[in-house]
Write a protein that holds these residues in place. Structure first.
Motif, PDB file in Angstrom:
ATOM      1  N   ALA A   1      95.096   7.692 -61.340  1.00  0.00           N
ATOM      2  CA  ALA A   1      94.001   9.094 -61.044  1.00  0.00           C
ATOM      3  C   ALA A   1      93.323   8.384 -59.740  1.00  0.00           C
ATOM      4  O   ALA A   1      93.072   8.912 -58.763  1.00  0.00           O
ATOM      5  CB  ALA A   1      93.871  10.419 -61.683  1.00  0.00           C
TER       6      ALA A   1
ATOM      7  N   GLY B   1     103.663  13.840 -61.068  1.00  0.00           N
ATOM      8  CA  GLY B   1     103.659  12.908 -62.456  1.00  0.00           C
ATOM      9  C   GLY B   1     101.614  13.179 -62.306  1.00  0.00           C
ATOM     10  O   GLY B   1     100.949  13.866 -61.407  1.00  0.00           O
ATOM     11  N   PRO B   2     101.231  13.603 -64.165  1.00  0.00           N
ATOM     12  CA  PRO B   2     100.315  13.999 -63.755  1.00  0.00           C
ATOM     13  C   PRO B   2      99.079  13.349 -63.151  1.00  0.00           C
ATOM     14  O   PRO B   2      97.885  14.156 -62.804  1.00  0.00           O
ATOM     15  CB  PRO B   2      99.795  13.517 -65.992  1.00  0.00           C
ATOM     16  CG  PRO B   2     101.167  12.367 -65.310  1.00  0.00           C
ATOM     17  CD  PRO B   2     101.738  13.156 -65.075  1.00  0.00           C
ATOM     18  N   ALA B   3      99.275  11.714 -62.990  1.00  0.00           N
ATOM     19  CA  ALA B   3      98.096  11.575 -62.145  1.00  0.00           C
ATOM     20  C   ALA B   3      97.672  11.699 -60.401  1.00  0.00           C
ATOM     21  O   ALA B   3      96.871  11.488 -60.194  1.00  0.00           O
ATOM     22  CB  ALA B   3      98.714  10.059 -62.301  1.00  0.00           C
TER      23      ALA B   3
ATOM     24  N   ARG C   1      94.007  17.292 -56.662  1.00  0.00           N
ATOM     25  CA  ARG C   1      92.936  18.107 -57.251  1.00  0.00           C
ATOM     26  C   ARG C   1      91.549  17.509 -57.019  1.00  0.00           C
ATOM     27  O   ARG C   1      90.467  18.840 -56.965  1.00  0.00           O
ATOM     28  CB  ARG C   1      93.316  18.603 -58.832  1.00  0.00           C
ATOM     29  CG  ARG C   1      94.336  18.827 -58.626  1.00  0.00           C
ATOM     30  CD  ARG C   1      94.337  20.714 -58.054  1.00  0.00           C
ATOM     31  NE  ARG C   1      93.678  21.299 -57.796  1.00  0.00           N
ATOM     32  CZ  ARG C   1      92.863  22.550 -56.904  1.00  0.00           C
ATOM     33  NH1 ARG C   1      93.712  22.250 -55.739  1.00  0.00           N
ATOM     34  NH2 ARG C   1      91.916  23.230 -57.206  1.00  0.00           N
TER      35      ARG C   1
ATOM     36  N   LEU D   1      88.783  15.374 -71.029  1.00  0.00           N
ATOM     37  CA  LEU D   1      90.544  15.104 -70.559  1.00  0.00           C
ATOM     38  C   LEU D   1      91.395  14.517 -71.336  1.00  0.00           C
ATOM     39  O   LEU D   1      92.516  14.097 -71.733  1.00  0.00           O
ATOM     40  CB  LEU D   1      90.663  14.689 -69.123  1.00  0.00           C
ATOM     41  CG  LEU D   1      90.838  15.476 -68.167  1.00  0.00           C
ATOM     42  CD1 LEU D   1      90.092  14.707 -66.264  1.00  0.00           C
ATOM     43  CD2 LEU D   1      92.578  16.686 -68.145  1.00  0.00           C
TER      44      LEU D   1
ATOM     45  N   LEU E   1      98.730  14.001 -59.510  1.00  0.00           N
ATOM     46  CA  LEU E   1      98.350  16.196 -59.995  1.00  0.00           C
ATOM     47  C   LEU E   1      97.039  15.575 -59.764  1.00  0.00           C
ATOM     48  O   LEU E   1      96.048  16.233 -59.416  1.00  0.00           O
ATOM     49  CB  LEU E   1      98.845  16.626 -60.739  1.00  0.00           C
ATOM     50  CG  LEU E   1      98.479  17.805 -60.849  1.00  0.00           C
ATOM     51  CD1 LEU E   1      98.518  19.127 -59.452  1.00  0.00           C
ATOM     52  CD2 LEU E   1      99.158  18.498 -62.002  1.00  0.00           C
ATOM     53  N   LEU E   2      96.496  15.083 -60.902  1.00  0.00           N
ATOM     54  CA  LEU E   2      94.703  15.320 -60.976  1.00  0.00           C
ATOM     55  C   LEU E   2      94.214  14.468 -59.725  1.00  0.00           C
ATOM     56  O   LEU E   2      93.272  14.292 -59.127  1.00  0.00           O
ATOM     57  CB  LEU E   2      94.542  14.564 -62.268  1.00  0.00           C
ATOM     58  CG  LEU E   2      94.916  14.857 -63.146  1.00  0.00           C
ATOM     59  CD1 LEU E   2      94.847  13.290 -64.583  1.00  0.00           C
ATOM     60  CD2 LEU E   2      93.919  15.867 -64.102  1.00  0.00           C
TER      61      LEU E   2
ATOM     62  N   VAL F   1      96.272   6.996 -67.168  1.00  0.00           N
ATOM     63  CA  VAL F   1      96.814   8.724 -66.666  1.00  0.00           C
ATOM     64  C   VAL F   1      95.712   8.735 -65.434  1.00  0.00           C
ATOM     65  O   VAL F   1      95.515   8.371 -64.179  1.00  0.00           O
ATOM     66  CB  VAL F   1      97.179   9.712 -67.287  1.00  0.00           C
ATOM     67  CG1 VAL F   1      97.115  10.900 -65.760  1.00  0.00           C
ATOM     68  CG2 VAL F   1      98.444   9.436 -67.839  1.00  0.00           C
TER      69      VAL F   1
ATOM     70  N   THR G   1      94.627  13.392 -72.861  1.00  0.00           N
ATOM     71  CA  THR G   1      95.263  12.539 -71.196  1.00  0.00           C
ATOM     72  C   THR G   1      94.610  11.027 -71.586  1.00  0.00           C
ATOM     73  O   THR G   1      94.027  10.702 -72.415  1.00  0.00           O
ATOM     74  CB  THR G   1      94.475  12.875 -70.233  1.00  0.00           C
ATOM     75  OG1 THR G   1      94.888  14.622 -70.968  1.00  0.00           O
ATOM     76  CG2 THR G   1      95.437  11.864 -69.197  1.00  0.00           C
TER      77      THR G   1
END
Length: 660
Positions: free
Chosen positions: A587, A402-404, A410, A574, A406-407, A583, A579
């Motif tokens: 994150a 999911g995006p959270a 990173r 973001l 992944l952020l 999220v 975004t």
């Protein structure tokens, strides 16, 4: 150039805008907390040294027979389960040394009492306390110089050199240096001369390491708060022509100015806390205010050392700005850290494993080696932490669904040092919790035997003393029996059991006073000074954990807010790209909780490993220590993170660049 750097630093501090000011205030708050707690550790060690010196004079310092001017003996009595230190003195010349806290050497028949003992003599019935002393009421009141703590019970009795109390040998079998036979003296001892104060001083040093090393790490990290904002600003100065020396001078001046204000505020915070700290009970009582005041030299060292530490840490963090200002301005990801950090951590753990088995047999040297390894253990965890966080980030990003997440992954890979600073306090507290969870000794034998008394007498006198005891206790319900032979083989114990509570026991003690000249009935082994030490171990462990958690949660809150300020433009962009705020917030939380779970568990296991050679038992107290760390650690981080959510909402509301 120094004056110009100071002026420019002051202008940058004032002109950084509202968020720049907030960043400086976060650094100031971090330094304030660090300084206050550092002074607490320094003051604690000073207090135990003061106590050791206040205790020393009661233990006779044997003089050469030709120079002796007095005879001194030591005994310990009890009332309501609390020890009474009794110092017997007899002058052998007109040059007898005056005891601390007294105006003159006590004359035969005189009796001086501490304020707390004088109050008890007045409050309790005479047959429970006052009749133990020939004068009944005290001749004078002892000053603070004679006392270990304000509520201590101390009596100083004057005798003639030929009195039975000053000629009979006393047995030390009943306690840890709580008795001493009559000894010729010409002065009073100073320093840590007895075992119990030395044990407390050693434990205080270990506790200081457990508190101070995380404090120093936190203090160093304070210099790197809002590091991205400062790096961008200084890189811009480098690109317009500022020399490396000017950049370093500006950074050092800015950091030192902020840290000096924080150090002064931390000192005032500690001064305000001293009255409350005096109520912490250790060794049977609280503290004098003068004990907890570290003195002018240690205070000056802390006030000077904290800003220097912060300044050095800030300058060390400038390597990227000085070497590659364009890379900083372009926001390039710095090169990854080397695995040598993990090798250094492993080397320290292996080295400790090799020497730990022999530490308990090395006495003071072993304690010193343990302190060194504890400090190295802390530093090695702090060294390997960012490397592990970067590794966690790669795994998190690679397995994200999911995006959270992944952020979060990173961000961990991009700036592992910043992520580590947020969780470092709680992770280092895991080391403390793991270490202390095994240092929880169970109750000692005899701890509940408050209705039992013992007299140690030569074997040949057991029958006579037993009959004399029964005679004196004719009006007090009791049982008197002859006990086992002592370890030296020359003495036996006479055991007295007195049912009916503390009042009946104190009545029996008063009746038995003087039944063996110079010797008072003692509690069973394990219920005297050893019991205080056992309770103080638990109190000390609780204090260290509370301080560690205070450092950890404060660190998490301050560094979390600082991280939001550092990344405000990234967050804003973001948000502008669509975004959802939820999220970004999720994150941010995962960026903290995932490293915390891994590093907190790892540091806890490391603490258990370091404590294993000295484990005193793992019972309910140890289990509660570990459970408390897990619950409070995660709850504290979540709570500290929640405080940054309004700030996150604020910085995402306006993506326009600001001239920091």
């Amino acid at each position: 150039m120094t004056r110009t750097s100071l002026e420019l630093s002051w202008r940058l501090l004032r002109g950084g805008g509202r968020r720049g000011l907030l960043g400086s205030l976060l650094t100031l708050a971090a330094v304030m907390v660090s300084t206050g707690l550092l002074l607490f550790a320094v003051g604690g060690n000073h207090a135990f040294a003061q106590r050791a010196d206040a205790d020393a004079w009661r233990h006779p310092a044997k003089a050469v027979s030709t120079s002796a001017t007095a005879v001194q003996a030591l005994d310990t009595d009890y009332v309501r389960g609390t020890p009474i230190t009794i110092v017997d003195l007899a002058a052998t010349s007109g040059r007898a040394p005056v005891p601390p806290g007294m105006a003159a050497f006590p004359k035969p028949g005189e009796f001086w009492a501490s304020p707390a003992l004088a109050d008890l003599i007045e409050k309790l019935p005479a047959d429970q306390l006052a009749k133990r002393f020939p004068a009944g009421a005290p001749t004078g009141i002892l000053g603070d110089e004679a006392l270990v703590h304000p509520g201590e019970l101390v009596a100083v009795a004057g005798h003639r050199p030929g009195d039975p109390a000053m000629t009979g040998r006393r047995s030390g079998a009943m306690g840890a240096e709580t008795t001493a036979s009559p000894t010729p003296i010409d002065h009073y001892a100073t320093g840590a001369v007895s075992t119990i104060p030395q044990i407390y001083q050693g434990l205080a040093i270990i506790a200081s390491v457990l508190m101070v090393v995380p404090l120093l790490v936190f203090g160093g990290a304070a210099a790197r708060l809002t590091v991205a904002r400062r790096d961008q600003r200084l890189a811009a100065l480098r690109l317009v022509g500022a020399t490396p020396g000017q950049v370093i001078a500006i950074t050092a001046a800015e950091a030192v100015l902020t840290a000096a204000a924080g150090a002064i505020a931390g000192t005032l915070l500690y001064l305000a806390a001293i009255p409350a700290l005096t109520r912490i009970t250790m060794g049977g009582g609280g503290w004098f205010v003068s004990d907890l005041w570290p003195g002018p030299l240690p205070l000056a060292a802390v006030l000077a050392g904290v800003p220097v530490l912060v300044g050095v840490s800030a300058v060390v963090g400038l390597r990227r700005v000085v070497v590659s200002p364009l890379g900083v301005a372009k926001r390039e990801t710095p090169p990854g850290m080397k695995a040598v950090r993990l090798l250094a951590f492993g080397a320290i753990v292996v080295a400790f494993g090799l020497v730990s088995g022999s530490l308990t047999a090395m006495g003071r040297t072993g304690a010193l080696v343990l302190v060194v390894f504890l400090a190295l253990g802390f530093l090695s965890i702090n060294l390997v932490g960012p490397w592990v966080v970067a590794l966690i980030g790669r795994v998190t990003a690679g397995t994200a669904r999911g995006p959270a997440r992944l952020l979060a992954g990173r961000r961990l890979v991009d700036d592992p040092r910043s992520a580590w600073r947020t969780v470092a306090g709680v992770a280092l507290t895991g080391f403390v919790a793991g270490f202390l969870s095994l240092m929880n000794p169970q109750a000692m034998p005899g701890a509940d035997a408050r209705d039992r008394l013992e007299l140690t007498v030569p074997k040949a006198q057991v029958a006579t003393v037993t009959d004399r005891v029964r005679e004196r206790l004719a009006g007090v319900p009791s049982t008197v029996t002859a006990g086992e032979t002592t370890s030296d083989g020359a003495s036996r114990t006479v055991r007295i059991t007195v049912p009916g509570g503390d009042a009946a026991v104190d009545r029996a003690r008063t009746a038995l006073h003087g039944v063996v000249p110079g010797t008072t009935p003692a509690p069973p082994a394990g219920s005297g000074a050893e019991l205080y030490l056992l309770a103080d171990l638990r109190t000390g462990a609780l204090i260290v954990l509370v301080v560690s958690f205070l450092i950890a949660i404060t660190s998490a809150g301050i560094t979390g807010a600082s991280a939001v300020l550092d990344r405000r433009q990234t967050y804003a962009m973001l948000r502008l790209a669509g975004t959802p705020l939820e999220v970004l917030d999720r994150a941010r939380r995962q960026e903290t909780l995932i490293p915390l779970a891994v590093m907190g568990g790892g540091s806890l296991l490391t603490g258990l490993f370091f404590a294993a050679p000295f484990a005193a038992g793992f019972g309910s107290s140890g289990a509660l220590t570990l459970a408390g760390f897990v619950v409070l650690g995660f709850a504290g981080i979540i709570g500290a993170g929640a405080l940054s959510r309004p700030l996150l909402r604020s910085v995402t509301a306006d993506p326009a660049p600001r001239p920091d």
